[in-house]
Scaffold this active site. Structure first.
Site, PDB file in Angstrom:
ATOM      1  N   ASP A 376      27.590  68.146   3.234  1.00 17.94           N
ATOM      2  CA  ASP A 376      28.560  67.067   3.026  1.00 17.94           C
ATOM      3  C   ASP A 376      29.996  67.538   2.949  1.00 17.94           C
ATOM      4  O   ASP A 376      30.920  66.748   3.154  1.00 17.94           O
ATOM      5  CB  ASP A 376      28.192  66.277   1.774  1.00 17.94           C
ATOM      6  CG  ASP A 376      26.955  65.413   1.986  1.00 17.94           C
ATOM      7  OD1 ASP A 376      26.751  64.961   3.133  1.00 17.94           O
ATOM      8  OD2 ASP A 376      26.188  65.214   1.036  1.00 17.94           O
ATOM      9  N   TYR A 461      24.717  57.841   0.760  1.00 16.98           N
ATOM     10  CA  TYR A 461      24.566  58.239  -0.641  1.00 16.98           C
ATOM     11  C   TYR A 461      25.881  58.196  -1.398  1.00 16.98           C
ATOM     12  O   TYR A 461      26.951  58.423  -0.837  1.00 16.98           O
ATOM     13  CB  TYR A 461      23.969  59.649  -0.746  1.00 16.98           C
ATOM     14  CG  TYR A 461      22.481  59.619  -1.022  1.00 16.98           C
ATOM     15  CD1 TYR A 461      21.996  59.271  -2.285  1.00 16.98           C
ATOM     16  CD2 TYR A 461      21.559  59.891  -0.022  1.00 16.98           C
ATOM     17  CE1 TYR A 461      20.646  59.216  -2.541  1.00 16.98           C
ATOM     18  CE2 TYR A 461      20.193  59.837  -0.272  1.00 16.98           C
ATOM     19  CZ  TYR A 461      19.743  59.501  -1.535  1.00 16.98           C
ATOM     20  OH  TYR A 461      18.400  59.434  -1.788  1.00 16.98           O
TER      21      TYR A 461
END
Length: 753
Positions: A376, A461
């Site tokens: 990420d 998320y």
């Protein structure tokens, strides 16, 4: 005076009396506004923490202007740049070297020059590459130097660059052009012409260095819901490695367990009746699987935390103080929250505490899911930390701080209110005792904690990043995962890779592994690593020689080298592991801070995987290395798109150097395995999905430092416990009879989307 006049006057008098009574009664019932008392100022340095401060929007703009005028090459705004053009990818603070900072903070030395790190994509060169420049001094840049070779040993290959928004837009245009070649199939499978289908990227992009070939998963798009839960069974493989967009190609198509060479082949199979089609209806917003719209009208408001006399912490610029704590805070656009110069009672405990990476690794029987290993940091953990919702993401009365970033554009952007700071009453005693023998008394202390929080939304998320500071001198770091699960189209033996959570939706198993850097300086920079654990010894009972007793004893060990201090992920680790100072406390024990990890991590990628070295930090639940300026981070944003030849491989940091009386860094991995289930719909909840670690004083003090807390409570059976002077809790009934000053609710988090 007539009787009528008298009656009128009496009536008016009575009405006036009643009105006054009502006013007085109302005034009694309406609580006064809480008054913010001036906070007793703790020692706040004269702007010293600004050495760690994130770049301001104006500084970012000045860096852009400088680069445009001094590199001698054309620079296109990254929001419009083609792969064959040059652009500024992003700009961040260049954190000064630790030795320079400490000379400034502790030795009275000069303030280090303020500099920026600028990353540029050079596509319009004979050998396209990624180049990193240090630009300074700010706020008026006058020099730049290329640090790429110094940092990485050579130029960074161009294929390792992150995918920009412009590149994604061009990929989507290609996909939708290709979908037009299968109109009858799309009508049958999805009640769609393709224009209302959305794509989700996977990563990494291929199987070897140089590849830039990505699977994209297609979903029904329903406004106001998470499209991640509505896969249509169609996935496409796009080759977007060429510098010229016109040469990009769709290489493969997957549908419901079968692979095709193109969308045209898919259409032919459908028309010939040789394709098994699952006919999906367009999901409706109110009935969509991922809808988060309330299903019931609002109920009465829940408990509200407020400060009767105002916040008990102070914030100035990037610096916060609270009951002995002092912290400099900031945010990297890539790796997210970072804290520096953490001190308690004037002593530095941690020089740097920063998030390094968040890995999400998936399993599936569909190509997109099975090949996904999101790193990420390459997407932008800090960049995608959006505005926090007052009263839900953080307490309503928290202090909210704006963060600025410059990425994929020449214009700085601001995520308003994207970091919050607040004091949290956990409704749990930090410590307490009720004495029911010899003397009767009660003593205790509320567990009030300073919290620094931000939340990153990374595609589906949402990660809640918390840094908490306790009155006991402990630092707590915790991350919670929420948001939407990612999913695959349910087909075949899908339940080998997760659980079915909808008519055609497979919640795919995955792991979340998070990596942190903790540069502890315990009573100085020079520390060693000590472990302690229990063993049993069988000894003769000293007072009864014919019997034996199993006596636990403490086994202490000083670890000498880095290889000893690299603890594999699922191998039992000593229960007590501490950074120790050469200096003792009052009781002749080394002043220490203990690392205590709370984690339920999944299995690390096998070491024989071709991409494992890019995430080799995940091999270890804890690794302690000597601190080196040339090892500032455990990974690189370039690892995502070339994990086969990683730009930074953490495993290389561990080379068996001595770790006795050295400046040491702890690298900590926490995480959990997530097998999605029905209760993850519509959203994953934070309950049970939180992991992290503690840094706890261990003989660092001579006693628990919270004993000096002004919040301490003690009263005995001989005292009047209802008297405010004897018991601070008795003061609350009067101190809290005020209404908090709640600002009007406002949210501007959609402005930068």
């Amino acid at each position: 005076m007539s009787l009528k006049t008298v009656l009128i006057l009496l009536g008016l008098a009575l009405a006036t009396i009643l009105a006054l009574v009502c006013v007085l009664l109302t005034r009694e019932r309406t609580p006064r506004r809480c008054q913010h008392l001036p906070l007793e100022q703790e020692d706040m340095e004269d702007g010293q923490s600004l050495v760690f401060a994130d770049l301001t929007a104006e500084e970012m703009s000045q860096v852009v202007l400088y680069l445009q005028g001094h590199l001698g090459v054309p620079l296109v705004d990254a929001s419009r740049a083609k792969p064959s053009e040059n652009c500024i990818a992003w700009v961040d603070l260049q954190v000064p070297a630790k030795a320079e900072v400490l000379r400034f903070l502790d030795g009275g030395g000069a303030r280090p020059p303020r500099e920026a790190l600028a990353v540029l994509y050079f596509g319009q060169q004979p050998e396209p590459n990624i180049t990193e420049y240090v630009v300074g001094p700010l706020p008026r840049p006058a020099y730049h130097r290329d640090v790429t070779v110094q940092k990485y040993g050579g130029k960074v290959p161009y294929h390792r660059r992150a995918v920009t928004g412009r590149e994604y837009a061009d990929i989507n245009a290609l996909i939708h052009r290709e979908l037009k070649k299968a109109p009858r199939f799309l009508t049958a499978c999805c009640e769609s012409d393709g224009t209302d289908l959305v794509t989700l990227t996977t990563a990494p992009r291929g199987f070897k260095s140089g590849d830039r070939v990505t699977w994209f998963v297609l979903f029904h798009n329903v406004a106001g819901t998470g499209y991640f839960l509505s896969p249509v069974g169609l996935e496409v493989l796009v080759d977007h490695g060429d510098l010229h967009v016109s040469r990009w190609q769709l290489r493969k198509v997957f549908y419901n367990g079968r692979y095709f060479a193109s969308t045209g082949d898919l259409e032919q199979e459908f028309v010939a009746g040789a394709l098994e089609v699952v006919r999906l209806k367009q999901p409706q917003a109110d009935a969509a699987l991922g809808s988060m719209k309330p299903r019931r009208p609002p109920g009465p408001p829940g408990p509200l935390q407020f400060e009767p006399q105002g916040p008990r912490y102070s914030i100035r610029n990037n610096h916060v103080t609270f009951q002995g704590w002092s912290i400099a805070f900031g945010m990297s656009p890539n790796t997210g929250p970072r804290l520096f110069d953490i001190r308690y009672r004037g002593e530095r405990i941690v020089y740097e505490l920063s998030l390094q990476e968040a890995l999400a690794l998936y399993g599936s029987n569909c190509p997109g899911g099975m090949s996904t290993r999101y790193l990420d940091g390459s997407f932008g953990i800090g960049r995608f930390a959006y505005e926090l919702v007052r009263g839900l993401d953080c307490p309503y009365t928290a202090t909210y701080v704006d963060r600025h970033y410059l990425a994929e554009t020449n214009t700085p952007k601001t995520n308003q209110n994207s970091l919050c700071i607040f004091e949290h009453n956990s409704a749990l005693p930090l410590r307490r005792h009720f004495s029911d023998s010899q003397s009767f008394y009660y003593g205790g202390l509320r567990k009030n904690t300073l919290v620094i929080r931000t939340i990153s939304t990374l595609i589906n998320y949402d990660y809640i990043w918390d840094f908490m500071f306790h009155a006991s001198g402990a630092v707590e770091v915790r991350v919670h995962a929420t948001g939407y699960i990612s999913s695959s189209f349910f087909h075949g033996r899908g339940t080998d890779y997760g659980n079915r959570v909808g008519p055609h939706t497979l919640g795919t198993m995955h792991l979340h592994h998070i990596h942190y850097k903790v540069d502890l300086d315990v009573d100085g920079q020079l520390n060693s690593l000590e472990t302690q654990d229990m063993e049993y010894e069988f000894v003769k009972d000293p007072w009864s020689a014919q019997n034996t007793i199993e006596r636990p004893y403490l086994r202490r060990e000083r670890l000498q080298r880095e290889d000893e201090a690299a603890f594999p992920l699922h191998v039992p680790m000593p229960r007590y592991l501490s950074f120790v100072s050469p200096n003792p406390n009052k009781w002749e024990h080394p002043r220490s801070y203990r690392i205590q990890i709370i984690s339920f991590a999944g299995k690390h990628l096998p070491t024989n995987s071709s991409m494992e070295r890019s995430v080799s930090w995940g091999r270890y639940q804890l690794a302690v290395t000597r601190r080196k300026e040339e090892e500032p981070t455990s990974t690189s944003i370039y690892n995502q798109n070339d994990p086969w030849t990683p730009t930074v491989a953490f495993a290389d940091f561990i080379n068996n150097e001595t770790i006795t009386n050295e400046d040491l860094v702890a690298w900590i991995t926490v995480g959990f395995l997530h097998v999605p289930h029905a209760e993850d719909i519509p959203n994953t909840v934070t309950v049970g999905n939180g992991v992290g670690f503690f840094l706890r004083p261990y003989n660092f003090f001579n006693e628990d430092p919270s004993a000096d807390s002004p919040d301490s409570v003690h009263f005995s059976s001989e005292q009047d416990v209802g008297a405010c002077g004897a018991n601070p809790l008795a003061c609350l009934s009067s101190a809290a009879t005020c209404a908090p000053r709640l600002p009007p609710f406002h949210f501007g988090g959609f402005l930068n989307l």
